[in-house]
Design a protein around this motif. Structure first.
Motif, PDB file in Angstrom:
ATOM      1  N   ASP A 231      -4.965 -10.071   6.227  1.00  0.00           N
ATOM      2  CA  ASP A 231      -3.599 -10.258   6.722  1.00  0.00           C
ATOM      3  C   ASP A 231      -2.683  -9.175   6.152  1.00  0.00           C
ATOM      4  O   ASP A 231      -2.695  -8.905   4.944  1.00  0.00           O
ATOM      5  CB  ASP A 231      -3.084 -11.633   6.306  1.00  0.00           C
ATOM      6  N   GLN A 232      -1.879  -8.563   7.003  1.00  0.00           N
ATOM      7  CA  GLN A 232      -1.007  -7.472   6.562  1.00  0.00           C
ATOM      8  C   GLN A 232       0.182  -7.309   7.497  1.00  0.00           C
ATOM      9  O   GLN A 232       0.181  -7.781   8.641  1.00  0.00           O
ATOM     10  CB  GLN A 232      -1.798  -6.166   6.469  1.00  0.00           C
ATOM     11  N   VAL A 233       1.214  -6.612   6.991  1.00  0.00           N
ATOM     12  CA  VAL A 233       2.427  -6.318   7.757  1.00  0.00           C
ATOM     13  C   VAL A 233       2.741  -4.838   7.569  1.00  0.00           C
ATOM     14  O   VAL A 233       2.870  -4.378   6.430  1.00  0.00           O
ATOM     15  CB  VAL A 233       3.629  -7.164   7.260  1.00  0.00           C
ATOM     16  N   PRO A 234       2.873  -4.064   8.649  1.00  0.00           N
ATOM     17  CA  PRO A 234       3.085  -2.611   8.528  1.00  0.00           C
ATOM     18  C   PRO A 234       4.539  -2.254   8.231  1.00  0.00           C
ATOM     19  O   PRO A 234       5.223  -1.614   9.043  1.00  0.00           O
ATOM     20  CB  PRO A 234       2.634  -2.090   9.895  1.00  0.00           C
ATOM     21  N   LEU A 235       5.033  -2.616   7.071  1.00  0.00           N
ATOM     22  CA  LEU A 235       6.442  -2.395   6.748  1.00  0.00           C
ATOM     23  C   LEU A 235       6.811  -0.916   6.753  1.00  0.00           C
ATOM     24  O   LEU A 235       7.906  -0.539   7.185  1.00  0.00           O
ATOM     25  CB  LEU A 235       6.762  -3.002   5.380  1.00  0.00           C
TER      26      LEU A 235
ATOM     27  N   GLY B  60       0.819  -1.202   0.000  1.00  0.00           N
ATOM     28  CA  GLY B  60       0.000   0.000   0.000  1.00  0.00           C
ATOM     29  C   GLY B  60       0.853   1.251   0.000  1.00  0.00           C
ATOM     30  O   GLY B  60       2.065   1.219   0.243  1.00  0.00           O
ATOM     31  N   VAL B  61       0.218   2.406  -0.241  1.00  0.00           N
ATOM     32  CA  VAL B  61       0.967   3.653  -0.355  1.00  0.00           C
ATOM     33  C   VAL B  61       1.669   4.010   0.951  1.00  0.00           C
ATOM     34  O   VAL B  61       2.681   4.725   0.945  1.00  0.00           O
ATOM     35  CB  VAL B  61       0.029   4.799  -0.808  1.00  0.00           C
ATOM     36  N   ASP B  62       1.165   3.513   2.082  1.00  0.00           N
ATOM     37  CA  ASP B  62       1.807   3.776   3.373  1.00  0.00           C
ATOM     38  C   ASP B  62       2.799   2.689   3.758  1.00  0.00           C
ATOM     39  O   ASP B  62       3.337   2.702   4.865  1.00  0.00           O
ATOM     40  CB  ASP B  62       0.752   3.919   4.472  1.00  0.00           C
ATOM     41  N   GLY B  63       3.057   1.759   2.836  1.00  0.00           N
ATOM     42  CA  GLY B  63       4.021   0.693   3.111  1.00  0.00           C
ATOM     43  C   GLY B  63       3.434  -0.532   3.778  1.00  0.00           C
ATOM     44  O   GLY B  63       4.174  -1.425   4.179  1.00  0.00           O
TER      45      GLY B  63
END
Length: 326
Positions: A276-280, A263-266
């Motif tokens: 499911d996601q990871v806040p890279l 995503g645009v915010d990483g």
């Protein structure tokens, strides 16, 4: 260096990167009219941050990157970002997905920056139908963009048509003829229940429609190499035009999924149809070094779901398509 292989032995070698969640259209299946819930620009990754994260994925075996949105041509300096990504050792394919409204003024810049392929959304060739779906009377701008893209040397150019039972189903034959005349690749896509707009969109079983169109227009089955993507294809006898169908609802392709989204915010999204996601991006801005970020990427891939559950749990993905990255 470890490779990106998920728990189901799928090799992840394709990354879709959203450079903005903003869009200048309001397609009925994507963003609702009047939507204001966009990511704050302060949370957008800078070009340098995007290049850093993409570089980590490329070092782990990603070979194909697509820049998406929202509408990526709204992001300033996209050509500079593309040029930086093209320079990454190991990246073999850089492409852009666009709605085409601004393509005429940017096609040459994208080509010069090393972008190899374009996917352009085009749901109708009828100006009235186009405006009803997108919310804007700008079909002429998109067609001008296609002409300019071809002039500067993009080939093949893929057209993506989201087929809706109550909007543009009767436009499909006209679009096939247009693609045959122009030598485009036409991909028909079933809408997905992503966000309230996706849930409200009535799709069509394209598995059956694709076969009928192929027979009607004398198209031949096209055999593509392994990992060529989720579409099934037919081609014209002269090889200039291809027709593909992408069927996440009627005949899903999760068993061969090779992609994740940034995503645009990483935020790393591991499945379009799961949460499911990871806040890279947040982790990077908290000061994690490349080794720690690589560990987080590997942990994310190790948790990638087996498949979406669009039919079993159609209401679970509340974010809109433009917020995920196309």
């Amino acid at each position: 260096m470890p490779r990106l292989i998920d728990p189901f032995q799928r090799t992840i070698d394709y990354l879709r990167v959203s450079v903005t969640d903003r869009c200048d259209l309001r397609c009925t299946y994507c963003l609702p009219k009047g939507f204001k819930g966009f990511e704050e620009p302060a949370h957008w990754l800078s070009h340098a941050e995007m290049t850093r994260l993409v570089g980590l994925f490329v070092a782990l075996g990603v070979r194909k990157v697509r820049l998406t949105g929202g509408e990526p041509l709204l992001r300033r300096g996209l050509g500079d970002l593309a040029a930086g990504l093209t320079a990454l050792p190991g990246l073999q394919d850089l492409s852009v997905s666009s709605n085409g409204t601004r393509l005429a003024r940017h096609a040459a810049e994208l080509k010069a920056a090393g972008v190899q392929r374009l996917n352009i959304s085009l749901d109708s060739l009828d100006a009235g139908c186009f405006e009803r779906i997108t919310g804007r009377d700008c079909l002429g701008d998109v067609l001008e963009g296609l002409r300019e893209a071809r002039r500067v040397g993009f080939a093949p150019i893929k057209l993506n048509m989201v087929v809706q039972a109550d909007q543009n189903l009767d436009e499909v034959d006209r679009m096939v003829v247009f693609a045959m005349e122009q030598g485009f690749v036409l991909r028909l896509i079933e809408p997905m229940p992503v966000g309230s707009t996706g849930l409200a969109t009535e799709g069509v079983d394209l598995s059956a429609l694709g076969e009928r169109l192929a027979a009607r227009h004398a198209l031949l089955p096209q055999v593509l190499g392994q990992g060529a993507g989720p579409a099934r294809y037919w081609c014209s006898p002269d090889g200039r035009m291809s027709l593909g169908v992408i069927t996440p609802m009627s005949q899903h392709f999760c068993a061969s999924c090779n992609r994740v989204r940034l995503g645009v915010d990483g935020t790393l999204y591991l499945c379009l149809g799961q949460n499911d996601q990871v806040p890279l991006g947040r982790m990077m801005r908290e000061g994690l070094d490349d080794a720690a970020l690589t560990t987080a990427i590997l942990a994310g891939i190790a948790a990638k779901p087996e498949r979406h559950e669009f039919r079993e749990r159609p209401q679970q993905v509340v974010r809109f398509m433009a917020q995920t990255g196309g």
